[in-house]
Design a protein around this motif. Sequence first.
Motif, PDB file in Angstrom:
ATOM      1  N   SER A  56       0.830  -1.215   0.000  1.00 54.58           N
ATOM      2  CA  SER A  56       0.000   0.000   0.000  1.00 54.58           C
ATOM      3  C   SER A  56       0.862   1.262   0.000  1.00 54.58           C
ATOM      4  N   MET A  60       0.691   4.139  -2.836  1.00 53.16           N
ATOM      5  CA  MET A  60       0.452   5.553  -2.517  1.00 53.16           C
ATOM      6  C   MET A  60       1.506   6.436  -3.191  1.00 53.16           C
ATOM      7  N   THR A  63       0.720   6.624  -6.957  1.00 52.40           N
ATOM      8  CA  THR A  63      -0.560   7.199  -7.382  1.00 52.40           C
ATOM      9  C   THR A  63      -0.875   8.493  -6.630  1.00 52.40           C
ATOM     10  N   THR A  64      -1.263   8.366  -5.398  1.00 51.40           N
ATOM     11  CA  THR A  64      -1.753   9.507  -4.613  1.00 51.40           C
ATOM     12  C   THR A  64      -0.752  10.645  -4.550  1.00 51.40           C
ATOM     13  N   PHE A  65       0.501  10.350  -4.207  1.00 52.06           N
ATOM     14  CA  PHE A  65       1.491  11.412  -4.034  1.00 52.06           C
ATOM     15  C   PHE A  65       2.010  11.977  -5.348  1.00 52.06           C
ATOM     16  N   ASP A  67      -0.346  12.802  -7.679  1.00 57.20           N
ATOM     17  CA  ASP A  67      -1.491  13.606  -8.104  1.00 57.20           C
ATOM     18  C   ASP A  67      -1.183  15.081  -7.839  1.00 57.20           C
ATOM     19  N   VAL A  70      -2.817  16.689  -4.779  1.00 56.32           N
ATOM     20  CA  VAL A  70      -2.205  16.290  -3.508  1.00 56.32           C
ATOM     21  C   VAL A  70      -0.886  17.031  -3.329  1.00 56.32           C
TER      22      VAL A  70
END
Length: 119
Positions: A56, A60, A63-65, A67, A70
């Motif tokens: 996970s 992250m 993907t998430t970091f 974006d 973000v």
Amino acid sequence: VLLLAVQYALTAWRGIRHARMTPAGETTRVLFEGLARAERENRPVLLDFWATWCKSCLTMNKTTFRDERVRAALTRYEVIKIQAERPTDPEMRRILERHFVTGLPTFVILERIEKPTIP
């Protein structure tokens, strides 16, 4: 279920094998330097606890970091990445316990608290 377990094991093995493992002492130095920088700049802190064996955590980061929304939101924070590769290491354990980290990934936000002044 067995295939899923094998996939997780292979991911963890690849991560550990290719990781630049950070010794707990180095992590402590990075943590204190980041906290001192945040205090000097009067910024809140985002502690990002992660490990190369944490699927996970890796997701992250990919993907998430990445974006843009973000990234823009995090510009006001001093982001300190804490590589908790060996959570049972005594020094790392103290860091994790101090911030109530029970699993990875964990994100902790430390807001600046005004120091009281004596009139």
